[in-house]
Design a protein around this motif. Structure first.
Motif, short mmCIF file in Angstrom:
data_model
loop_
_atom_site.label_atom_id
_atom_site.label_comp_id
_atom_site.label_asym_id
_atom_site.label_seq_id
_atom_site.Cartn_x
_atom_site.Cartn_y
_atom_site.Cartn_z
N ALA A 1 10.12 35.02 58.35
CA ALA A 1 8.70 34.56 58.35
C ALA A 1 7.64 34.76 59.41
O ALA A 1 6.65 35.03 59.50
CB ALA A 1 8.48 33.45 57.46
N ILE A 2 8.25 34.16 60.38
CA ILE A 2 7.75 34.13 61.86
C ILE A 2 7.38 35.49 62.25
O ILE A 2 6.22 36.00 62.63
CB ILE A 2 8.45 33.39 62.88
CG1 ILE A 2 8.74 31.85 62.75
CG2 ILE A 2 8.08 33.73 64.50
CD1 ILE A 2 9.53 31.11 63.46
N GLU A 3 8.13 36.28 62.11
CA GLU A 3 8.20 37.77 62.87
C GLU A 3 7.03 38.63 61.69
O GLU A 3 6.24 39.65 62.21
CB GLU A 3 9.50 38.55 62.53
CG GLU A 3 10.40 38.05 63.57
CD GLU A 3 11.64 38.94 63.46
OE1 GLU A 3 11.86 39.60 62.78
OE2 GLU A 3 12.77 38.47 64.35
N ALA A 4 6.95 38.12 60.58
CA ALA A 4 6.04 38.65 59.68
C ALA A 4 4.61 38.26 59.79
O ALA A 4 3.58 38.82 59.40
CB ALA A 4 6.49 38.46 58.05
N GLY A 5 4.31 37.03 60.61
CA GLY A 5 3.28 36.53 60.86
C GLY A 5 2.73 35.33 60.01
O GLY A 5 1.60 35.01 59.77
N ALA A 6 3.74 34.80 59.32
CA ALA A 6 3.52 33.80 58.30
C ALA A 6 3.28 32.26 58.92
O ALA A 6 3.66 32.19 60.06
CB ALA A 6 4.64 33.49 57.14
#
Length: 246
Positions: A155-160
């Motif tokens: 999620a962090i890497e996806a920009g969430a």
């Protein structure tokens, strides 16, 4: 897990198990037709349509039903639909947002107002409860997609912006304008999601006991029984014990 997420899970199971299924299919088909009418009929070129198709697939709407809904947009259907948001209070003062899609504003307003009144609620003015919610993108995955840490990293890497993980699954939140980009990145990392959609996330919640929750469910069921109503969102909070008794 927060109350609104639990309610989403109840709705999801309900949609798979009973007669609500056909009504849900109809509402999702309407959303697909309108989304296709407002943009490109190709989901890859139309983020709103892509989200609508993904949500339909999540509850097993057949491919031919989805294709027919898209074709209807090209035939001129969906021209008269107007998107309207109603806001009000339910039992115990819980905030309720009703999203509707209608070709007759007066009919829908009258029905929604009557439904609130008959089920212990009160329809308010636009903005009367909206300040207690934020418009967000929501992506839901089953628990078996990975543990909380691995989903958090994806999620962090996806920009969430945030992740809620529990026994029933993972709910990933992002800015409403980032949903298409975030969901694409998550799909690459975690696979197909259970649900991907824009929703209203409560910033403040109302604690509900069993009696209040049973009354709230009657109100929501009555609202969702209206063909014009697309989605109902509340800011309830309830204990695991209360939820298990519903």
């Amino acid at each position: 897990m927060a109350g609104h997420s639990k309610w989403a899970n109840i709705q999801h199971r309900k949609g798979r198990q009973d007669a609500v299924r056909s009504k849900l299919f109809s509402k999702l088909s309407k959303e697909i037709t309108v989304a296709a009418k407002m943009g490109d009929p190709d989901p890859d070129k139309n983020p709103r349509l892509r989200m609508a198709v993904k949500e339909a697939k999540a509850v097993s709407v057949p491919k031919d039903v989805i294709d027919r809904a898209i074709k209807k947009s090209q035939a001129g259907e969906g021209d008269d639909y107007e998107e309207i948001r109603y806001e009000g209070y339910g039992p115990s003062g819980v905030a309720v947002i009703v999203e509707a899609m209608t070709d007759n504003r007066n009919r829908t307003a009258s029905t929604v107002r009557s439904t609130f009144t008959k089920n212990g609620g009160n329809l308010g003015e636009t903005g009367s409860v909206g300040f207690m919610f934020e418009r967000k993108g929501e992506v839901v995955y089953n628990a078996d997609v990975g543990d909380a840490d691995s989903v958090m990293m994806a999620a962090i890497e996806a920009g969430a912006e945030d992740v809620e993980s529990g026994e029933e699954g993972h709910t990933i939140w992002c800015a409403d304008t980032d949903l298409n980009e975030v969901s694409n990145a998550l799909e690459t990392a975690l696979g197909e999601s259970e649900t991907t959609r824009l929703t209203w996330r409560p910033t403040t919640t109302t604690e509900m006991d069993l009696d209040a929750m049973q009354k709230l469910m009657k109100l929501i069921d009555a609202l969702e029984d209206d063909d014009d109503v697309q989605r109902v969102t509340t800011n309830f909070e309830a204990s695991d014990e209360v939820m298990s008794q519903l």
